[in-house]
Design an enzyme around this catalytic site. Structure first.
Site, short mmCIF file in Angstrom:
data_model
loop_
_atom_site.label_atom_id
_atom_site.label_comp_id
_atom_site.label_asym_id
_atom_site.label_seq_id
_atom_site.Cartn_x
_atom_site.Cartn_y
_atom_site.Cartn_z
N TYR A 196 0.85 -1.19 0.00
CA TYR A 196 0.00 0.00 0.00
C TYR A 196 0.88 1.24 0.00
O TYR A 196 1.89 1.29 0.71
CB TYR A 196 -0.89 0.01 1.25
CG TYR A 196 -1.76 1.25 1.39
CD1 TYR A 196 -2.81 1.49 0.51
CD2 TYR A 196 -1.53 2.16 2.41
CE1 TYR A 196 -3.60 2.63 0.65
CE2 TYR A 196 -2.32 3.30 2.56
CZ TYR A 196 -3.36 3.52 1.67
OH TYR A 196 -4.15 4.64 1.82
N ASP A 246 9.16 2.52 -0.23
CA ASP A 246 8.16 3.18 0.60
C ASP A 246 8.40 2.71 2.04
O ASP A 246 8.01 1.62 2.43
CB ASP A 246 6.75 2.82 0.12
CG ASP A 246 5.68 3.53 0.93
OD1 ASP A 246 6.00 4.04 2.02
OD2 ASP A 246 4.52 3.56 0.48
N LYS A 262 4.39 8.57 8.89
CA LYS A 262 4.08 7.97 10.18
C LYS A 262 5.05 8.39 11.30
O LYS A 262 4.86 9.46 11.84
CB LYS A 262 3.93 6.45 10.02
CG LYS A 262 2.78 6.14 9.06
CD LYS A 262 2.19 4.77 9.13
CE LYS A 262 0.88 4.71 8.36
NZ LYS A 262 0.85 4.00 7.11
C1 LIG Z 1 0.24 4.56 5.75
C2 LIG Z 1 1.04 4.33 4.53
C3 LIG Z 1 1.02 5.22 3.45
C4 LIG Z 1 0.08 6.40 3.40
O1 LIG Z 1 0.35 7.31 4.40
P1 LIG Z 1 -0.80 8.37 4.83
O2 LIG Z 1 -0.08 9.27 5.77
O3 LIG Z 1 -1.90 7.57 5.43
O4 LIG Z 1 -1.24 9.05 3.59
C5 LIG Z 1 1.88 5.02 2.39
N1 LIG Z 1 2.70 3.96 2.37
C6 LIG Z 1 2.74 3.06 3.37
C7 LIG Z 1 3.70 1.93 3.32
C8 LIG Z 1 1.89 3.20 4.46
O5 LIG Z 1 1.89 2.28 5.43
#
Ligand SMILES: *Cc1c(COP(=O)(O)O)cnc(C)c1O
Length: 413
Positions: free
Chosen positions: A128, A223, A251
């Site tokens: 994601y 990511d 995060k």
């Molecule tokens: C949570 C998450 C996102 C998106 O971050 P938001 O701050 O919710 O937009 C993107 N990549 C990964 C791996 C994530 O866990």
């Protein structure tokens, strides 16, 4: 609000349960509006690695607030934060601060396309990257082709520019590189997947991806919105000794406030406006409150022994849960890297999204409900991770293991 919530997973759709409404949080605990106390293993989906309302973070945010909440102009605190991130990540020479992980991944894709002058993006099933159009794409039928939007409202013409292949499958990636030779702008993945439950990369996988990207000048984007500052100060890249070209952070780097970053090689990051042709901007980017929370959080994480402590807490919890399941012969597989883990109700190894789908979801649902009733707050989906914080005490872990013993018995019945 659709579903009564402001982000879909909060609605508890997968677990047939009404979500508690949260009143406050402190350390490892959450308190709901009905007066219940929970040991929290969601940690706001990752950011709260120090636990909730850490005194040093709250103090930093308070002090920043007194000086004004937003200027839309450069501040020294942003420079300090940038220096800390650059120190933590070998692969990051320069960076831009942003507001969310979605923005980081969206910008990474645009930047990779603008820098390479190529259009095709490769992503992995089950990873994601937030909710930007190019990344809400699921695999279609057939290997490395026929990708389809996983959300209404994403045009097919855009979906066609993202190729989706299984995670942990290097042959699928080789096939995609052969098929789309010279057209690939970037490969984007979570180096340790944590949005289909936690799935570490198989031996050699990340290095093979690095080599393939080098062979066709494709930008490698990690990511690390979850893994950055979580599984090591320098994220998965430090743990597996692989350098990405671009890294998405979020995060934890907001320390519980909205902040994110896109960092990487200077020549690529310099392609962003104002130095380059790829446009990106943000009214609240580098916001003083978020930056203060970020600086305070990372300062604490940089202190010695924190990651060893997180590993130890994770290890104790994992061993306790496995032992409890084993005693009553309940099939349980736990994937864990440090303080990031997932329980899968299966006796098989879990290496990709298909494996997760083949685990016992009814068992998970019962486990979730029974744990919540005993004051253990887990993510309400098999496809989410458990997050352990530095605030989780030995007693918290023992209480969690005892609750799991009761829950496992209920499942066996
Ligand atoms: C949570 C998450 C996102 C998106 O971050 P938001 O701050 O919710 O937009 C993107 N990549 C990964 C791996 C994530 O866990």
């Amino acid at each position: 609000m659709p579903g009564g919530v402001n982000s879909p997973v909060r609605a508890y759709s997968d677990v047939d349960f009404d979500p508690p409404f949260i009143e406050s949080a402190s350390g490892s605990k959450l308190y709901d509006i009905d007066g219940n106390e929970y040991i929290d293993y969601v940690g706001s989906w990752g950011p709260m690695i120090l636990g909730h309302a850490h005194p040093k973070v709250i103090k930093a945010v308070n002090e920043a607030a007194k000086k004004g909440t937003s200027f839309g102009a450069p501040t020294l605190a942003e420079n300090e934060l940038a220096e800390k991130i650059i120190f933590a990540f070998d692969s990051i020479d320069k960076l831009r601060l942003l507001n969310s992980g979605t923005e980081a991944a969206m910008t990474a894709v645009r930047l990779a396309r603008g820098y390479t002058k190529k259009n095709l993006i490769i992503k992995m099933t089950g990873c994601y990257h937030g909710h930007s159009d190019s990344l809400l794409i699921a695999a279609g039928s057939g290997l490395a082709e026929n990708a389809a939007a996983s959300s209404a409202g994403v045009p097919d013409c855009l979906a066609k520019l993202t190729c989706v292949i299984p995670y942990n499958d290097i042959n699928a990636l080789k096939e995609a590189f052969r098929k789309h030779n010279g057209k690939i702008a970037a490969v984007l993945l979570e180096p340790v997947a944590a949005n289909m439950g936690v799935i570490p990369p198989v031996e050699g996988y990340l290095q093979e991806i690095r080599n393939l990207c080098n062979s066709q000048n494709a930008v490698l984007i990690f990511d690390e919105v979850i893994t950055g500052f979580r599984i090591a100060l320098g994220g998965a890249q430090q743990l597996y000794n692989i350098k990405a070209d671009l890294t998405c952070l979020g995060k934890i780097i907001g320390g519980g406030l909205p902040a994110a970053a896109l960092g990487g090689r200077a020549d690529i990051i310099n392609a962003l406006a104002p130095t380059g042709p790829v446009y990106q901007a943000g009214t609240l980017s580098g916001n003083p409150l978020a930056t203060a929370a970020a600086n305070a959080t990372i300062d604490i994480l940089m202190q010695k022994d924190n990651y060893r402590k997180l590993e130890k807490t994770g290890e104790t919890l994992q061993q306790g849960l496995l032992k409890a399941a084993d005693q009553i012969r309940l099939p349980l597989t736990i994937n864990r890297i440090g303080s990031l883990m997932s329980c899968f109700f299966t006796d098989k190894t879990v290496k990709n999204l298909n494996d997760v789908k083949n685990t016992n979801k009814e068992h998970f649902k019962m486990f979730f409900q029974e744990m919540l009733k005993q004051g253990i707050y887990l993510a309400p989906s098999q496809f989410e991770a458990m997050f352990i914080s530095l605030a989780h005490s030995k007693q918290d872990i023992q209480k969690t293991i005892e609750a799991a013993k009761n829950s496992f018995k209920k499942i066996k019945e």
